[in-house]
Design an enzyme around this catalytic site. Structure first.
Site, mmCIF file in Angstrom:
data_model
loop_
_atom_site.group_PDB
_atom_site.id
_atom_site.type_symbol
_atom_site.label_atom_id
_atom_site.label_comp_id
_atom_site.label_asym_id
_atom_site.label_seq_id
_atom_site.Cartn_x
_atom_site.Cartn_y
_atom_site.Cartn_z
ATOM 1 N N ASP A 30 0.828 -1.214 0.000
ATOM 2 C CA ASP A 30 0.000 0.000 0.000
ATOM 3 C C ASP A 30 0.856 1.256 0.000
ATOM 4 O O ASP A 30 2.081 1.203 0.186
ATOM 5 C CB ASP A 30 -0.955 -0.006 1.207
ATOM 6 C CG ASP A 30 -0.259 -0.344 2.525
ATOM 7 O OD1 ASP A 30 0.989 -0.322 2.568
ATOM 8 O OD2 ASP A 30 -0.955 -0.625 3.510
ATOM 9 N N ASN A 47 -7.253 -2.715 14.373
ATOM 10 C CA ASN A 47 -8.636 -2.978 13.943
ATOM 11 C C ASN A 47 -8.725 -4.179 13.003
ATOM 12 O O ASN A 47 -9.759 -4.401 12.386
ATOM 13 C CB ASN A 47 -9.225 -1.722 13.280
ATOM 14 C CG ASN A 47 -8.466 -1.326 12.019
ATOM 15 O OD1 ASN A 47 -7.598 -2.063 11.557
ATOM 16 N ND2 ASN A 47 -8.795 -0.169 11.471
ATOM 17 N N HIS A 101 -6.929 -4.640 10.242
ATOM 18 C CA HIS A 101 -6.654 -4.403 8.818
ATOM 19 C C HIS A 101 -5.379 -5.113 8.380
ATOM 20 O O HIS A 101 -4.462 -5.340 9.174
ATOM 21 C CB HIS A 101 -6.642 -2.904 8.471
ATOM 22 C CG HIS A 101 -5.446 -2.123 8.933
ATOM 23 N ND1 HIS A 101 -5.476 -0.762 9.127
ATOM 24 C CD2 HIS A 101 -4.166 -2.491 9.238
ATOM 25 C CE1 HIS A 101 -4.289 -0.335 9.506
ATOM 26 N NE2 HIS A 101 -3.473 -1.363 9.587
ATOM 27 N N GLU A 112 -9.321 -1.753 5.439
ATOM 28 C CA GLU A 112 -9.941 -1.449 6.722
ATOM 29 C C GLU A 112 -11.193 -2.305 6.914
ATOM 30 O O GLU A 112 -11.701 -2.889 5.956
ATOM 31 C CB GLU A 112 -10.318 0.040 6.758
ATOM 32 C CG GLU A 112 -9.144 1.000 6.564
ATOM 33 C CD GLU A 112 -8.270 1.151 7.806
ATOM 34 O OE1 GLU A 112 -8.063 0.164 8.536
ATOM 35 O OE2 GLU A 112 -7.784 2.269 8.041
HETATM 36 P P1 PGA Z 1 2.590 -1.634 12.845
HETATM 37 O O1 PGA Z 1 1.449 -1.543 11.716
HETATM 38 O O2 PGA Z 1 3.529 -2.714 12.388
HETATM 39 O O3 PGA Z 1 3.237 -0.286 12.810
HETATM 40 O O4 PGA Z 1 1.904 -1.949 14.122
HETATM 41 C C1 PGA Z 1 0.842 -2.715 11.280
HETATM 42 C C2 PGA Z 1 -0.275 -2.394 10.296
HETATM 43 O O5 PGA Z 1 -0.973 -1.393 10.484
HETATM 44 O O6 PGA Z 1 -0.433 -3.167 9.346
#
Ligand code: PGA
Length: 263
Positions: free
Chosen positions: A67, A136, A138, A143
């Protein structure tokens, strides 16, 4: 799903890195799906070390990132292109022209999404896709409510994700609310998926992804449908799993079997 529970974030990074190292030794022309966020950084450092010791090479590797923020140029310090250059690509022997990140500054983002899908297909598909997980649930910027068979597209970020990522932006800096992300269907097409999570803030998302019902309200739960998904987590991220001990037992049995087979 294979659920691997390890003692520390360091062990999680090592286990994940070894999956990539084995893949690159077996198939030097691999197509890798990569992720940003804080979780993969330690794994990338291990891949850099292995590359610098000539244990593996990225010369023939192609990469696709999950992404990118919509509206940020690749040289913007908060862009995921910039993150990948800093955390991995600048330190390994990869041909950067074969490292792809969704084009956040595309003049026609909708067309750019279709083109990204076509490029992945033209490369022969992704051998291993690395994932983190949001609080959450994702994966990528898919999302909650994302279609479980969605493809690369423009997605609106939830306030929770914007807040989680605000730490990377200075107060007066523009923080995008939109992104381009591979879809859940795109991710599910990868031959293997490796999801890493560490820390207690991920325990609920991991519970819902692994033991909850498969549902668009927890996008990572779609991995329950994948033939070869490995969830590598530390004890803190595993804390809410009901079948923790069973997953550990399975992993011990897997390791025994691999040892017998001489792997
Ligand atoms: P993080 O993000 O590794 O910074 O916790 C993970 C994500 O949002 O996919």
């Amino acid at each position: 799903m294979q659920v691997v529970i390890l003692d520390s974030p360091e062990a999680v990074a090592e286990y994940g890195a070894q999956i990539f190292i084995r893949q690159l030794k077996k198939q030097p022309h691999s197509v890798l799906g990569l992720a940003t966020g804080s979780t993969p950084v330690a794994l990338y450092q291990k891949l850099i070390d292995a590359n610098q010791k000539n244990e593996i090479s990225f010369r023939d590797v192609t990469t696709y990132n999950l992404d990118e923020y919509l509206g940020l140029e690749g040289d913007h310090p908060q862009s995921y292109r910039h993150f990948m250059n800093q955390q991995l690509f600048d330190h390994i022997d990869i041909d950067k022209t074969r490292t792809y990140v969704p084009p956040g500054s595309a003049s026609n983002p909708i067309q750019a999404c279709d083109e990204y899908e076509q490029m992945i297909a033209a490369s022969g598909g992704i051998n291993i896709q690395l994932l983190g997980i949001g609080r959450n649930g994702h994966i990528g910027f898919n999302e909650p409510s994302s279609g479980l068979l969605s493809r690369t597209r423009v997605k609106t970020l939830t306030q929770e994700t914007i807040d989680d990522n605000a730490r990377f932006f200075s107060e007066d800096e523009y923080q995008p609310h939109l992104s381009i992300t591979m879809g859940i269907g795109t991710i599910l097409d990868s031959q293997q998926v490796v999801l890493l999570a560490t820390g207690s803030s991920k325990a609920d998302a991991i519970y819902r992804a692994v033991e909850g019902p498969m549902s668009a309200s927890c996008p990572a739960s779609a991995l329950q449908m994948h033939q070869n998904a490995v969830i590598v987590i530390d004890e803190a991220a595993a804390a809410n799993l009901e079948h923790r001990e069973f997953y550990k037992h399975i992993e011990r049995e897997n390791q025994k079997l691999l040892a017998q087979l001489g792997n």
